[in-house]
Design a protein around this motif. Sequence first.
Motif, PDB file in Angstrom:
ATOM      1  N   MET A   1       0.830  -1.195   0.000  1.00  0.00           N
ATOM      2  CA  MET A   1       0.000   0.000   0.000  1.00  0.00           C
ATOM      3  C   MET A   1       0.875   1.260   0.000  1.00  0.00           C
ATOM      4  O   MET A   1       0.587   2.203  -0.722  1.00  0.00           O
ATOM      5  CB  MET A   1      -0.933  -0.017   1.215  1.00  0.00           C
ATOM      6  CG  MET A   1      -1.976   1.080   1.172  1.00  0.00           C
ATOM      7  SD  MET A   1      -3.122   1.097   2.565  1.00  0.00           S
ATOM      8  CE  MET A   1      -4.094  -0.348   2.251  1.00  0.00           C
ATOM      9  N   PHE A   2       1.932   1.304   0.790  1.00  0.00           N
ATOM     10  CA  PHE A   2       2.766   2.502   0.860  1.00  0.00           C
ATOM     11  C   PHE A   2       3.581   2.712  -0.410  1.00  0.00           C
ATOM     12  O   PHE A   2       3.900   3.838  -0.762  1.00  0.00           O
ATOM     13  CB  PHE A   2       3.693   2.462   2.079  1.00  0.00           C
ATOM     14  CG  PHE A   2       3.064   3.032   3.313  1.00  0.00           C
ATOM     15  CD1 PHE A   2       3.255   4.357   3.652  1.00  0.00           C
ATOM     16  CD2 PHE A   2       2.272   2.246   4.118  1.00  0.00           C
ATOM     17  CE1 PHE A   2       2.658   4.890   4.782  1.00  0.00           C
ATOM     18  CE2 PHE A   2       1.678   2.774   5.248  1.00  0.00           C
ATOM     19  CZ  PHE A   2       1.873   4.096   5.581  1.00  0.00           C
ATOM     20  N   ALA A   3       3.911   1.639  -1.122  1.00  0.00           N
ATOM     21  CA  ALA A   3       4.713   1.792  -2.333  1.00  0.00           C
ATOM     22  C   ALA A   3       3.866   2.218  -3.525  1.00  0.00           C
ATOM     23  O   ALA A   3       4.219   3.168  -4.225  1.00  0.00           O
ATOM     24  CB  ALA A   3       5.439   0.486  -2.658  1.00  0.00           C
ATOM     25  N   HIS A   4       2.759   1.533  -3.763  1.00  0.00           N
ATOM     26  CA  HIS A   4       2.018   1.769  -4.992  1.00  0.00           C
ATOM     27  C   HIS A   4       0.685   2.487  -4.814  1.00  0.00           C
ATOM     28  O   HIS A   4       0.143   3.023  -5.781  1.00  0.00           O
ATOM     29  CB  HIS A   4       1.792   0.442  -5.715  1.00  0.00           C
ATOM     30  CG  HIS A   4       3.078  -0.210  -6.111  1.00  0.00           C
ATOM     31  ND1 HIS A   4       3.860   0.244  -7.140  1.00  0.00           N
ATOM     32  CD2 HIS A   4       3.743  -1.255  -5.569  1.00  0.00           C
ATOM     33  CE1 HIS A   4       4.938  -0.492  -7.242  1.00  0.00           C
ATOM     34  NE2 HIS A   4       4.901  -1.413  -6.282  1.00  0.00           N
ATOM     35  N   LYS A   5       0.161   2.509  -3.604  1.00  0.00           N
ATOM     36  CA  LYS A   5      -1.132   3.155  -3.365  1.00  0.00           C
ATOM     37  C   LYS A   5      -1.142   3.930  -2.052  1.00  0.00           C
ATOM     38  O   LYS A   5      -2.062   3.781  -1.248  1.00  0.00           O
ATOM     39  CB  LYS A   5      -2.251   2.115  -3.363  1.00  0.00           C
ATOM     40  CG  LYS A   5      -2.432   1.410  -4.695  1.00  0.00           C
ATOM     41  CD  LYS A   5      -3.540   0.401  -4.631  1.00  0.00           C
ATOM     42  CE  LYS A   5      -3.653  -0.309  -5.967  1.00  0.00           C
ATOM     43  NZ  LYS A   5      -4.693  -1.326  -5.955  1.00  0.00           N
ATOM     44  N   PRO A   6      -0.131   4.753  -1.789  1.00  0.00           N
ATOM     45  CA  PRO A   6      -0.120   5.474  -0.512  1.00  0.00           C
ATOM     46  C   PRO A   6      -1.309   6.416  -0.357  1.00  0.00           C
ATOM     47  O   PRO A   6      -1.720   6.715   0.762  1.00  0.00           O
ATOM     48  CB  PRO A   6       1.208   6.234  -0.532  1.00  0.00           C
ATOM     49  CG  PRO A   6       1.556   6.344  -1.964  1.00  0.00           C
ATOM     50  CD  PRO A   6       1.019   5.108  -2.613  1.00  0.00           C
ATOM     51  N   HIS A   7      -1.882   6.824  -1.480  1.00  0.00           N
ATOM     52  CA  HIS A   7      -3.061   7.689  -1.427  1.00  0.00           C
ATOM     53  C   HIS A   7      -4.283   6.946  -0.901  1.00  0.00           C
ATOM     54  O   HIS A   7      -5.306   7.568  -0.616  1.00  0.00           O
ATOM     55  CB  HIS A   7      -3.325   8.302  -2.802  1.00  0.00           C
ATOM     56  CG  HIS A   7      -3.404   7.310  -3.925  1.00  0.00           C
ATOM     57  ND1 HIS A   7      -2.307   6.574  -4.333  1.00  0.00           N
ATOM     58  CD2 HIS A   7      -4.428   6.925  -4.699  1.00  0.00           C
ATOM     59  CE1 HIS A   7      -2.667   5.785  -5.334  1.00  0.00           C
ATOM     60  NE2 HIS A   7      -3.953   5.974  -5.565  1.00  0.00           N
ATOM     61  N   HIS A   8      -4.185   5.632  -0.717  1.00  0.00           N
ATOM     62  CA  HIS A   8      -5.287   4.849  -0.139  1.00  0.00           C
ATOM     63  C   HIS A   8      -5.147   4.681   1.372  1.00  0.00           C
ATOM     64  O   HIS A   8      -6.083   4.232   2.027  1.00  0.00           O
ATOM     65  CB  HIS A   8      -5.352   3.466  -0.781  1.00  0.00           C
ATOM     66  CG  HIS A   8      -5.825   3.489  -2.197  1.00  0.00           C
ATOM     67  ND1 HIS A   8      -6.180   2.349  -2.864  1.00  0.00           N
ATOM     68  CD2 HIS A   8      -5.994   4.501  -3.078  1.00  0.00           C
ATOM     69  CE1 HIS A   8      -6.552   2.653  -4.090  1.00  0.00           C
ATOM     70  NE2 HIS A   8      -6.435   3.953  -4.249  1.00  0.00           N
ATOM     71  N   VAL A   9      -3.981   5.014   1.925  1.00  0.00           N
ATOM     72  CA  VAL A   9      -3.739   4.801   3.349  1.00  0.00           C
ATOM     73  C   VAL A   9      -4.769   5.535   4.197  1.00  0.00           C
ATOM     74  O   VAL A   9      -5.263   4.992   5.193  1.00  0.00           O
ATOM     75  CB  VAL A   9      -2.306   5.225   3.739  1.00  0.00           C
ATOM     76  CG1 VAL A   9      -2.111   5.185   5.248  1.00  0.00           C
ATOM     77  CG2 VAL A   9      -1.276   4.331   3.051  1.00  0.00           C
ATOM     78  N   HIS A  10      -5.134   6.752   3.800  1.00  0.00           N
ATOM     79  CA  HIS A  10      -6.065   7.512   4.636  1.00  0.00           C
ATOM     80  C   HIS A  10      -7.444   6.851   4.736  1.00  0.00           C
ATOM     81  O   HIS A  10      -8.189   7.124   5.670  1.00  0.00           O
ATOM     82  CB  HIS A  10      -6.180   8.969   4.163  1.00  0.00           C
ATOM     83  CG  HIS A  10      -7.008   9.171   2.952  1.00  0.00           C
ATOM     84  ND1 HIS A  10      -6.514   9.017   1.680  1.00  0.00           N
ATOM     85  CD2 HIS A  10      -8.303   9.515   2.815  1.00  0.00           C
ATOM     86  CE1 HIS A  10      -7.469   9.269   0.808  1.00  0.00           C
ATOM     87  NE2 HIS A  10      -8.566   9.572   1.468  1.00  0.00           N
ATOM     88  N   HIS A  11      -7.774   5.956   3.814  1.00  0.00           N
ATOM     89  CA  HIS A  11      -9.049   5.238   3.910  1.00  0.00           C
ATOM     90  C   HIS A  11      -9.060   4.273   5.093  1.00  0.00           C
ATOM     91  O   HIS A  11     -10.131   3.913   5.586  1.00  0.00           O
ATOM     92  CB  HIS A  11      -9.333   4.455   2.624  1.00  0.00           C
ATOM     93  CG  HIS A  11      -9.526   5.316   1.418  1.00  0.00           C
ATOM     94  ND1 HIS A  11     -10.534   6.229   1.303  1.00  0.00           N
ATOM     95  CD2 HIS A  11      -8.790   5.425   0.281  1.00  0.00           C
ATOM     96  CE1 HIS A  11     -10.449   6.858   0.144  1.00  0.00           C
ATOM     97  NE2 HIS A  11      -9.388   6.390  -0.494  1.00  0.00           N
ATOM     98  N   THR A  12      -7.890   3.858   5.544  1.00  0.00           N
ATOM     99  CA  THR A  12      -7.809   2.895   6.638  1.00  0.00           C
ATOM    100  C   THR A  12      -7.664   3.565   7.998  1.00  0.00           C
ATOM    101  O   THR A  12      -7.922   2.938   9.017  1.00  0.00           O
ATOM    102  CB  THR A  12      -6.617   1.932   6.437  1.00  0.00           C
ATOM    103  OG1 THR A  12      -5.404   2.666   6.528  1.00  0.00           O
ATOM    104  CG2 THR A  12      -6.701   1.224   5.103  1.00  0.00           C
ATOM    105  N   CYS A  13      -7.227   4.838   7.999  1.00  0.00           N
ATOM    106  CA  CYS A  13      -6.959   5.507   9.285  1.00  0.00           C
ATOM    107  C   CYS A  13      -7.097   7.025   9.132  1.00  0.00           C
ATOM    108  O   CYS A  13      -6.145   7.765   9.372  1.00  0.00           O
ATOM    109  CB  CYS A  13      -5.567   5.143   9.799  1.00  0.00           C
ATOM    110  SG  CYS A  13      -4.251   5.451   8.622  1.00  0.00           S
ATOM    111  N   TYR A  14      -8.275   7.450   8.737  1.00  0.00           N
ATOM    112  CA  TYR A  14      -8.482   8.861   8.437  1.00  0.00           C
ATOM    113  C   TYR A  14      -8.211   9.774   9.626  1.00  0.00           C
ATOM    114  O   TYR A  14      -7.834  10.927   9.461  1.00  0.00           O
ATOM    115  CB  TYR A  14      -9.900   9.108   7.902  1.00  0.00           C
ATOM    116  CG  TYR A  14     -10.046  10.516   7.375  1.00  0.00           C
ATOM    117  CD1 TYR A  14     -10.624  11.522   8.153  1.00  0.00           C
ATOM    118  CD2 TYR A  14      -9.550  10.850   6.125  1.00  0.00           C
ATOM    119  CE1 TYR A  14     -10.724  12.815   7.687  1.00  0.00           C
ATOM    120  CE2 TYR A  14      -9.646  12.149   5.659  1.00  0.00           C
ATOM    121  CZ  TYR A  14     -10.236  13.133   6.443  1.00  0.00           C
ATOM    122  OH  TYR A  14     -10.315  14.415   5.979  1.00  0.00           O
ATOM    123  N   ASP A  15      -8.383   9.271  10.838  1.00  0.00           N
ATOM    124  CA  ASP A  15      -8.116  10.096  12.018  1.00  0.00           C
ATOM    125  C   ASP A  15      -6.622  10.389  12.177  1.00  0.00           C
ATOM    126  O   ASP A  15      -6.243  11.317  12.897  1.00  0.00           O
ATOM    127  CB  ASP A  15      -8.667   9.443  13.278  1.00  0.00           C
ATOM    128  CG  ASP A  15      -8.063   8.068  13.548  1.00  0.00           C
ATOM    129  OD1 ASP A  15      -7.861   7.300  12.580  1.00  0.00           O
ATOM    130  OD2 ASP A  15      -7.813   7.754  14.720  1.00  0.00           O
TER     131      ASP A  15
END
Length: 132
Positions: A1-15
Motif C-alpha cells: 500500500m505505501f509503495a504503490h497506493k499510498p493515497h489509499h492509506v487515509h481510507h484505513t486511518c483517516y483520524d
Amino acid sequence: MFAHKPHHVHHTCYDKIQGCDLHEGKWGKVGTIVHWSYVHDGKAKKAKEVVEAVDPDKNLITFRVIEGDLMEGYKSFVATILVSPKSEDSGSVVHWTLEYEKLHDGIADPETLLQLVQDIFKDIDDHLIQAN
C-alpha cells in the motif's frame, strides 16, 4: 500500500492520515515526491517526501522527508518500511526503520511518531483483515 497506493492509506486511518497527494513522478517509483497530511500529537502536520528506494522483491520502500513539520526539529529524517511474509502463517510482519539527525540535543527522539506509525499499521491490519 505505501509503495504503490499510498493515497489509499487515509481510507484505513483517516483520524491519523488525512491524505497523500502525488506531487511529482509516479506512484511506486524512485524519485517520486509525495505530500502527506497527518495528525501527530493532536496537531495537523504536513510532510513532503521523496521516494529514495523501492524493492518489490523485498517489499521495501524508503522515504526521505524534504519539507514539512519534521524538518523543524530534524536535519534529516528517513523512513524505511520492510514487509516480510510470515513463514508459518498467513500475513506479514512490518519493520519500520527511522533514521534521523536532530538539529540540536534539545530535540526529543521521535517516540510519539513511532507510536503513530504503530497505530497506523494496526488500522491498516484491521482494514485488510475485514476486507478478507
